[in-house]
Design a protein around this motif. Structure first.
Motif, PDB file in Angstrom:
ATOM      1  N   TYR A 201       0.867  -1.178   0.000  1.00  0.00           N
ATOM      2  CA  TYR A 201       0.000   0.000   0.000  1.00  0.00           C
ATOM      3  C   TYR A 201       0.902   1.225   0.000  1.00  0.00           C
ATOM      4  O   TYR A 201       1.627   1.468   0.967  1.00  0.00           O
ATOM      5  CB  TYR A 201      -0.925   0.011   1.212  1.00  0.00           C
ATOM      6  CG  TYR A 201      -1.901  -1.131   1.207  1.00  0.00           C
ATOM      7  CD1 TYR A 201      -2.990  -1.130   0.342  1.00  0.00           C
ATOM      8  CD2 TYR A 201      -1.727  -2.228   2.037  1.00  0.00           C
ATOM      9  CE1 TYR A 201      -3.876  -2.199   0.311  1.00  0.00           C
ATOM     10  CE2 TYR A 201      -2.609  -3.296   2.011  1.00  0.00           C
ATOM     11  CZ  TYR A 201      -3.683  -3.269   1.148  1.00  0.00           C
ATOM     12  OH  TYR A 201      -4.561  -4.322   1.118  1.00  0.00           O
TER      13      TYR A 201
ATOM     14  N   ILE B 101       1.164   4.631   0.625  1.00  0.00           N
ATOM     15  CA  ILE B 101       0.308   5.583   1.318  1.00  0.00           C
ATOM     16  C   ILE B 101       0.429   7.003   0.781  1.00  0.00           C
ATOM     17  O   ILE B 101      -0.472   7.804   0.990  1.00  0.00           O
ATOM     18  CB  ILE B 101       0.492   5.540   2.847  1.00  0.00           C
ATOM     19  CG1 ILE B 101       1.897   5.944   3.265  1.00  0.00           C
ATOM     20  CG2 ILE B 101       0.143   4.169   3.378  1.00  0.00           C
ATOM     21  CD1 ILE B 101       2.072   6.015   4.769  1.00  0.00           C
TER      22      ILE B 101
ATOM     23  N   GLN C 107       0.164   7.621  -2.235  1.00  0.00           N
ATOM     24  CA  GLN C 107      -0.732   7.612  -3.393  1.00  0.00           C
ATOM     25  C   GLN C 107      -2.195   7.433  -2.978  1.00  0.00           C
ATOM     26  O   GLN C 107      -3.080   7.424  -3.818  1.00  0.00           O
ATOM     27  CB  GLN C 107      -0.342   6.478  -4.349  1.00  0.00           C
ATOM     28  CG  GLN C 107       1.084   6.535  -4.833  1.00  0.00           C
ATOM     29  CD  GLN C 107       1.369   7.773  -5.649  1.00  0.00           C
ATOM     30  OE1 GLN C 107       0.646   8.084  -6.580  1.00  0.00           O
ATOM     31  NE2 GLN C 107       2.401   8.509  -5.276  1.00  0.00           N
ATOM     32  N   ASP C 108      -2.432   7.252  -1.681  1.00  0.00           N
ATOM     33  CA  ASP C 108      -3.773   6.996  -1.168  1.00  0.00           C
ATOM     34  C   ASP C 108      -4.361   8.293  -0.614  1.00  0.00           C
ATOM     35  O   ASP C 108      -3.692   8.996   0.144  1.00  0.00           O
ATOM     36  CB  ASP C 108      -3.698   5.940  -0.055  1.00  0.00           C
ATOM     37  CG  ASP C 108      -5.057   5.416   0.366  1.00  0.00           C
ATOM     38  OD1 ASP C 108      -5.917   6.231   0.742  1.00  0.00           O
ATOM     39  OD2 ASP C 108      -5.247   4.187   0.324  1.00  0.00           O
TER      40      ASP C 108
ATOM     41  N   GLU D  72      -6.311   8.677   1.701  1.00  0.00           N
ATOM     42  CA  GLU D  72      -6.365   8.581   3.161  1.00  0.00           C
ATOM     43  C   GLU D  72      -4.976   8.336   3.760  1.00  0.00           C
ATOM     44  O   GLU D  72      -4.855   7.905   4.906  1.00  0.00           O
ATOM     45  CB  GLU D  72      -7.311   7.449   3.566  1.00  0.00           C
ATOM     46  CG  GLU D  72      -8.750   7.683   3.157  1.00  0.00           C
ATOM     47  CD  GLU D  72      -9.626   6.513   3.547  1.00  0.00           C
ATOM     48  OE1 GLU D  72      -9.607   6.125   4.734  1.00  0.00           O
ATOM     49  OE2 GLU D  72     -10.321   5.982   2.663  1.00  0.00           O
ATOM     50  N   GLY D  73      -3.946   8.637   2.993  1.00  0.00           N
ATOM     51  CA  GLY D  73      -2.573   8.361   3.412  1.00  0.00           C
ATOM     52  C   GLY D  73      -2.172   8.999   4.724  1.00  0.00           C
ATOM     53  O   GLY D  73      -1.523   8.377   5.557  1.00  0.00           O
TER      54      GLY D  73
END
Length: 101
Positions: free
Chosen positions: A41, A43, A45-46, A48-49
């Motif tokens: 994952y 993070i 790129q998320d 909700e990182g």
């Protein structure tokens, strides 16, 4: 924190990473050499990182990445993983997730 808990419980070997992190890259290479393809994952790129970073810190990570979980259990960051590997304890944990011998 719920998202991190759910993500780590769904897969066997999980790595929370950032694309620009050299330690994350080193863990990916180590796992690759051991024949394990962790669920990664990224993070950074998320959407909700940031929340995931805070959750990882609350779970006990010294730094938010790399954060390695095996079977839903926090193993730790690069130092903990390498110490476990050098003492012979990492491979038995990863054995069920190896794709090659």
């Amino acid at each position: 924190m719920d998202k991190v808990t759910v993500l780590t419980s769904e897969k066997g070997a999980v790595l929370f990473s950032k694309r620009s992190c050299c330690l994350c890259y080193a863990v990916k290479v180590l796992f690759q050499e051991l024949g394990v393809t962790p669920t990664v994952y990224e993070i950074d790129q998320d959407p909700e990182g940031r929340e995931m970073e805070k959750a990882l810190m609350r779970l006990g990570c010294n730094a938010p990445v790399p954060a390695i979980f095996i079977d839903g259990r926090l193993i730790g960051s690069m130092n903990e993983v390498m110490s476990l590997h050098l003492s012979g304890g990492l491979l038995p944990l990863l054995k069920p997730y190896q794709t090659m011998c």
